[in-house]
Design a protein around this motif. Sequence first.
Motif, PDB file in Angstrom:
ATOM      1  N   TYR A   1       9.602  47.274  64.208  1.00 60.30           N
ATOM      2  CA  TYR A   1       9.684  45.836  64.459  1.00 60.30           C
ATOM      3  C   TYR A   1       8.669  45.079  63.610  1.00 60.30           C
ATOM      4  CZ  TYR A   1      12.687  46.826  68.441  1.00 60.30           C
ATOM      5  OH  TYR A   1      13.735  47.229  69.233  1.00 60.30           O
ATOM      6  N   PHE A   2       7.455  45.583  63.573  1.00 61.71           N
ATOM      7  CA  PHE A   2       6.398  44.994  62.760  1.00 61.71           C
ATOM      8  C   PHE A   2       5.664  46.127  62.067  1.00 61.71           C
ATOM      9  CE2 PHE A   2       7.087  41.969  66.238  1.00 61.71           C
ATOM     10  CZ  PHE A   2       7.313  40.800  65.526  1.00 61.71           C
ATOM     11  N   ALA A   3       5.712  46.139  60.751  1.00 60.46           N
ATOM     12  CA  ALA A   3       5.150  47.266  59.999  1.00 60.46           C
ATOM     13  C   ALA A   3       3.630  47.323  60.097  1.00 60.46           C
ATOM     14  CB  ALA A   3       5.581  47.181  58.542  1.00 60.46           C
TER      15      ALA A   3
ATOM     16  N   ARG B   1      25.105  43.492  70.627  1.00 66.86           N
ATOM     17  CA  ARG B   1      24.215  44.045  71.654  1.00 66.86           C
ATOM     18  C   ARG B   1      22.928  44.573  71.010  1.00 66.86           C
ATOM     19  NH1 ARG B   1      23.134  48.933  74.197  1.00 66.86           N
ATOM     20  NH2 ARG B   1      22.619  48.754  76.414  1.00 66.86           N
ATOM     21  N   ARG B   2      23.050  45.222  69.878  1.00 67.42           N
ATOM     22  CA  ARG B   2      21.863  45.720  69.181  1.00 67.42           C
ATOM     23  C   ARG B   2      20.930  44.579  68.790  1.00 67.42           C
ATOM     24  NH1 ARG B   2      20.716  50.371  66.193  1.00 67.42           N
ATOM     25  NH2 ARG B   2      22.860  51.091  66.484  1.00 67.42           N
ATOM     26  N   GLU B   3      21.512  43.490  68.291  1.00 68.09           N
ATOM     27  CA  GLU B   3      20.695  42.341  67.884  1.00 68.09           C
ATOM     28  C   GLU B   3      20.026  41.692  69.089  1.00 68.09           C
ATOM     29  OE1 GLU B   3      23.199  40.889  63.911  1.00 68.09           O
ATOM     30  OE2 GLU B   3      23.781  40.189  65.917  1.00 68.09           O
ATOM     31  N   ARG B   4      20.756  41.612  70.214  1.00 72.35           N
ATOM     32  CA  ARG B   4      20.153  41.031  71.418  1.00 72.35           C
ATOM     33  C   ARG B   4      18.983  41.881  71.902  1.00 72.35           C
ATOM     34  NH1 ARG B   4      25.510  40.449  73.030  1.00 72.35           N
ATOM     35  NH2 ARG B   4      25.278  42.129  74.573  1.00 72.35           N
ATOM     36  N   LEU B   5      19.157  43.191  71.907  1.00 76.23           N
ATOM     37  CA  LEU B   5      18.083  44.083  72.345  1.00 76.23           C
ATOM     38  C   LEU B   5      16.872  43.970  71.424  1.00 76.23           C
ATOM     39  CD1 LEU B   5      20.124  47.260  73.358  1.00 76.23           C
ATOM     40  CD2 LEU B   5      18.879  45.705  74.885  1.00 76.23           C
ATOM     41  N   ARG B   6      17.130  43.862  70.127  1.00 75.20           N
ATOM     42  CA  ARG B   6      16.019  43.731  69.183  1.00 75.20           C
ATOM     43  C   ARG B   6      15.275  42.409  69.391  1.00 75.20           C
ATOM     44  NH1 ARG B   6      14.264  46.337  64.773  1.00 75.20           N
ATOM     45  NH2 ARG B   6      12.967  45.125  63.329  1.00 75.20           N
ATOM     46  N   ALA B   7      16.034  41.332  69.611  1.00 73.25           N
ATOM     47  CA  ALA B   7      15.408  40.029  69.844  1.00 73.25           C
ATOM     48  C   ALA B   7      14.583  40.041  71.129  1.00 73.25           C
ATOM     49  CB  ALA B   7      16.476  38.942  69.912  1.00 73.25           C
ATOM     50  N   GLU B   8      15.116  40.675  72.182  1.00 68.23           N
ATOM     51  CA  GLU B   8      14.382  40.755  73.448  1.00 68.23           C
ATOM     52  C   GLU B   8      13.102  41.577  73.291  1.00 68.23           C
ATOM     53  OE1 GLU B   8      17.212  42.344  76.150  1.00 68.23           O
ATOM     54  OE2 GLU B   8      18.474  40.543  76.158  1.00 68.23           O
ATOM     55  N   THR B   9      13.194  42.688  72.574  1.00 69.67           N
ATOM     56  CA  THR B   9      12.014  43.527  72.359  1.00 69.67           C
ATOM     57  C   THR B   9      10.978  42.783  71.528  1.00 69.67           C
ATOM     58  OG1 THR B   9      13.371  45.525  72.457  1.00 69.67           O
ATOM     59  CG2 THR B   9      11.193  45.741  71.474  1.00 69.67           C
ATOM     60  N   THR B  10      11.429  42.050  70.526  1.00 71.23           N
ATOM     61  CA  THR B  10      10.505  41.276  69.691  1.00 71.23           C
ATOM     62  C   THR B  10       9.779  40.237  70.531  1.00 71.23           C
ATOM     63  OG1 THR B  10      11.891  41.597  67.732  1.00 71.23           O
ATOM     64  CG2 THR B  10      10.324  39.773  67.675  1.00 71.23           C
ATOM     65  N   ARG B  11      10.517  39.557  71.420  1.00 72.27           N
ATOM     66  CA  ARG B  11       9.873  38.568  72.292  1.00 72.27           C
ATOM     67  C   ARG B  11       8.853  39.232  73.212  1.00 72.27           C
ATOM     68  NH1 ARG B  11      15.105  36.145  72.279  1.00 72.27           N
ATOM     69  NH2 ARG B  11      15.734  37.348  74.107  1.00 72.27           N
ATOM     70  N   GLU B  12       9.170  40.419  73.712  1.00 74.60           N
ATOM     71  CA  GLU B  12       8.231  41.120  74.594  1.00 74.60           C
ATOM     72  C   GLU B  12       6.980  41.527  73.826  1.00 74.60           C
ATOM     73  OE1 GLU B  12       8.047  44.870  77.762  1.00 74.60           O
ATOM     74  OE2 GLU B  12       9.906  44.451  76.674  1.00 74.60           O
TER      75      GLU B  12
END
Length: 239
Positions: free
Chosen positions: A57-59, A10-21
């Motif tokens: 997410y992005f430094a 679930r953590r990885e899915r949330l991170r992937a979704e946030t990265t896409r956003e």
Amino acid sequence: MSEQTPTMTRRERLRAETTREITAIALAQLAEDGPGAISLRGIAREMGMTPRAIYSYFATRDELITALTGGIATDLADTVEAARDAVPTADTGGRLLAWALATRAWALANPQGFRLFFGDPVPGYQPPEDGPVERASRRICGGLTRLVADAWPLAGRHQPADVSWSDFPPAFFARLQDEDGAEIPPAAAALALRVWGRMHGLVALEIHGHIGAVVHDPAALYRTDMLDLIGSLGLTPPD
């Protein structure tokens, strides 16, 4: 027994979704105000995040731009290579047409990505020397050049012969080196640049809104021009 791809947590899915956003908002900033408008702080505000949270997410802004352009360039490289490889190797004209039509279709589906990859450079941004953008660019540049090289036995009959590798920057030469060491004549590389100019030119005009006002069917115009281009190389244009 075949290996199965691990299920994302679930953590990885949330991170992937946030990265896409994050990347989607960055593209929207680009579309609205140009490449210099991409801002991590602006994205954080729009998403209701703190700057500290988005930096996890992005430094840096450059890291975001590298990820964004790398994904865009890789997707384009995958698209044109798949289109080319769906046509038999012996049909060089068909493979060139497939490459061209795939380029246009991809650009129409990804106009902001097209502008970011092929448009003005992002102020202050320098891509990594061997990062994802450079690797994808080598695939795109080298792939098209090798298609033109495949047509060279016919196309080369009416091309200038006084072209040498010293006419090109070393970086361009390096992009064309095939993994198996296949040699491409410098005159074929020069012709490939002109072919790319025709493939890219009408697409760029269409993406920037300059074709629709003067042509009812841009797709037909583009296909006709590509068939003419293929015929000018001495190849038999596909039906």
